[in-house]
Design a protein around this motif. Sequence first.
Motif, PDB file in Angstrom:
ATOM      1  N   GLU A  78      60.978  80.352  18.779  1.00  0.00           N
ATOM      2  CA  GLU A  78      60.575  79.579  19.696  1.00  0.00           C
ATOM      3  C   GLU A  78      61.349  78.122  20.015  1.00  0.00           C
ATOM      4  O   GLU A  78      61.476  77.696  21.092  1.00  0.00           O
ATOM      5  CB  GLU A  78      58.863  79.437  19.531  1.00  0.00           C
ATOM      6  N   GLU A  79      61.409  77.490  18.740  1.00  0.00           N
ATOM      7  CA  GLU A  79      61.859  76.248  18.642  1.00  0.00           C
ATOM      8  C   GLU A  79      63.375  76.393  19.238  1.00  0.00           C
ATOM      9  O   GLU A  79      63.603  75.407  20.082  1.00  0.00           O
ATOM     10  CB  GLU A  79      62.062  75.627  17.131  1.00  0.00           C
ATOM     11  N   THR A  80      64.182  77.302  19.084  1.00  0.00           N
ATOM     12  CA  THR A  80      65.313  77.369  19.391  1.00  0.00           C
ATOM     13  C   THR A  80      65.588  77.665  21.077  1.00  0.00           C
ATOM     14  O   THR A  80      66.442  77.111  21.544  1.00  0.00           O
ATOM     15  CB  THR A  80      66.212  78.641  18.825  1.00  0.00           C
ATOM     16  N   GLU A  81      64.405  78.335  21.349  1.00  0.00           N
ATOM     17  CA  GLU A  81      64.300  78.365  23.003  1.00  0.00           C
ATOM     18  C   GLU A  81      64.108  77.049  23.678  1.00  0.00           C
ATOM     19  O   GLU A  81      64.718  76.837  24.817  1.00  0.00           O
ATOM     20  CB  GLU A  81      63.366  79.448  23.265  1.00  0.00           C
ATOM     21  N   VAL A  82      63.492  76.283  22.974  1.00  0.00           N
ATOM     22  CA  VAL A  82      63.349  74.602  23.493  1.00  0.00           C
ATOM     23  C   VAL A  82      64.460  74.208  23.614  1.00  0.00           C
ATOM     24  O   VAL A  82      64.986  73.492  24.644  1.00  0.00           O
ATOM     25  CB  VAL A  82      62.360  73.891  22.640  1.00  0.00           C
ATOM     26  N   PHE A  83      65.535  74.450  22.747  1.00  0.00           N
ATOM     27  CA  PHE A  83      66.767  73.784  22.852  1.00  0.00           C
ATOM     28  C   PHE A  83      67.499  74.130  24.247  1.00  0.00           C
ATOM     29  O   PHE A  83      68.206  73.302  24.831  1.00  0.00           O
ATOM     30  CB  PHE A  83      67.857  73.743  21.711  1.00  0.00           C
ATOM     31  N   TRP A  84      67.495  75.233  24.370  1.00  0.00           N
ATOM     32  CA  TRP A  84      68.291  75.933  25.627  1.00  0.00           C
ATOM     33  C   TRP A  84      67.381  75.552  26.969  1.00  0.00           C
ATOM     34  O   TRP A  84      68.046  75.325  27.955  1.00  0.00           O
ATOM     35  CB  TRP A  84      68.414  77.449  25.570  1.00  0.00           C
ATOM     36  N   ASN A  85      66.024  75.590  26.935  1.00  0.00           N
ATOM     37  CA  ASN A  85      65.314  75.453  28.309  1.00  0.00           C
ATOM     38  C   ASN A  85      65.207  73.918  28.450  1.00  0.00           C
ATOM     39  O   ASN A  85      64.613  73.819  29.560  1.00  0.00           O
ATOM     40  CB  ASN A  85      63.959  75.876  28.057  1.00  0.00           C
ATOM     41  N   SER A  86      65.498  73.043  27.549  1.00  0.00           N
ATOM     42  CA  SER A  86      65.136  71.584  27.932  1.00  0.00           C
ATOM     43  C   SER A  86      66.463  70.817  28.215  1.00  0.00           C
ATOM     44  O   SER A  86      66.529  69.430  28.309  1.00  0.00           O
ATOM     45  CB  SER A  86      64.632  70.847  26.498  1.00  0.00           C
ATOM     46  N   ILE A  87      67.672  71.320  28.480  1.00  0.00           N
ATOM     47  CA  ILE A  87      68.939  70.896  28.925  1.00  0.00           C
ATOM     48  C   ILE A  87      68.700  69.786  29.874  1.00  0.00           C
ATOM     49  O   ILE A  87      68.531  70.146  31.034  1.00  0.00           O
ATOM     50  CB  ILE A  87      69.892  71.735  29.040  1.00  0.00           C
ATOM     51  N   PRO A  88      69.072  68.530  29.721  1.00  0.00           N
ATOM     52  CA  PRO A  88      68.759  67.566  30.955  1.00  0.00           C
ATOM     53  C   PRO A  88      69.605  67.303  31.784  1.00  0.00           C
ATOM     54  O   PRO A  88      69.746  66.859  32.851  1.00  0.00           O
ATOM     55  CB  PRO A  88      68.298  66.194  30.108  1.00  0.00           C
ATOM     56  N   PHE A  89      71.047  68.063  31.454  1.00  0.00           N
ATOM     57  CA  PHE A  89      72.161  67.784  32.466  1.00  0.00           C
ATOM     58  C   PHE A  89      72.591  68.939  33.123  1.00  0.00           C
ATOM     59  O   PHE A  89      72.366  70.062  32.507  1.00  0.00           O
ATOM     60  CB  PHE A  89      73.541  67.304  31.276  1.00  0.00           C
ATOM     61  N   GLU A  90      73.147  68.733  34.260  1.00  0.00           N
ATOM     62  CA  GLU A  90      73.561  69.975  34.955  1.00  0.00           C
ATOM     63  C   GLU A  90      74.998  70.341  34.264  1.00  0.00           C
ATOM     64  O   GLU A  90      75.886  69.463  33.980  1.00  0.00           O
ATOM     65  CB  GLU A  90      74.108  69.474  36.512  1.00  0.00           C
ATOM     66  N   LYS A  91      74.962  71.782  34.242  1.00  0.00           N
ATOM     67  CA  LYS A  91      76.305  72.141  33.748  1.00  0.00           C
ATOM     68  C   LYS A  91      77.581  72.211  34.605  1.00  0.00           C
ATOM     69  O   LYS A  91      77.446  72.683  35.539  1.00  0.00           O
ATOM     70  CB  LYS A  91      76.025  73.531  33.106  1.00  0.00           C
ATOM     71  N   LYS A  92      78.655  71.612  34.069  1.00  0.00           N
ATOM     72  CA  LYS A  92      79.844  71.747  34.877  1.00  0.00           C
ATOM     73  C   LYS A  92      81.060  71.920  34.021  1.00  0.00           C
ATOM     74  O   LYS A  92      80.886  71.764  32.824  1.00  0.00           O
ATOM     75  CB  LYS A  92      80.155  70.202  35.271  1.00  0.00           C
ATOM     76  N   ASP A  93      82.005  72.644  34.659  1.00  0.00           N
ATOM     77  CA  ASP A  93      83.196  73.098  34.053  1.00  0.00           C
ATOM     78  C   ASP A  93      83.940  72.079  33.126  1.00  0.00           C
ATOM     79  O   ASP A  93      84.652  72.383  32.067  1.00  0.00           O
ATOM     80  CB  ASP A  93      84.008  73.939  35.006  1.00  0.00           C
TER      81      ASP A  93
END
Length: 176
Positions: A78-93
Amino acid sequence: MKYCAFLRGVNVKGTNMKMADVCQVFKDAGMQDVGSVLASGNIVFISDKNAGDLKKILEKAMSDHFSYEAFLFIKSQEETEVFWNSIPFEKKDDLHIYAFVGNPGIENVLNAEFEAASKAENEKAEIVDEIFYWQIPKGNTLDSSFGKVLGKKSLKDQFTSRNINTFEKILKKMNS
């Protein structure tokens, strides 16, 4: 409960270990359904113990087996999911995004260090859900002013970082 142990300093600066050997240390320490994700020291496992006890047990087991001072950070699925679900930046190449796993309050220490550092174009940091996220143009990670702070000996037992893509791979392993 499913957990991920995030090991610090594995397969960098002369601390080399095979993930199969690390998994065996975890099994010998009583962990179940043990598997690794990448060679950077991400070990997924099941245990009925709490994270604090697991940290002590596994750091001692790793230190004893590999003859080095082991530091690791335990997060539940559950805590690990928060790291993935809370990313504040748009992913760019052309950008890397890192999330930092560590002791409570480390996000504030890292943020203060980031604020004091000189920054590259498009280099940003943000705290979300007590997690410090850092965005840096690809190719600048180790050369950046903040990147150099990450190797400070005084911080070595406080945190580790992972590219956010690693969290996606860890969660896939946890869900399989």
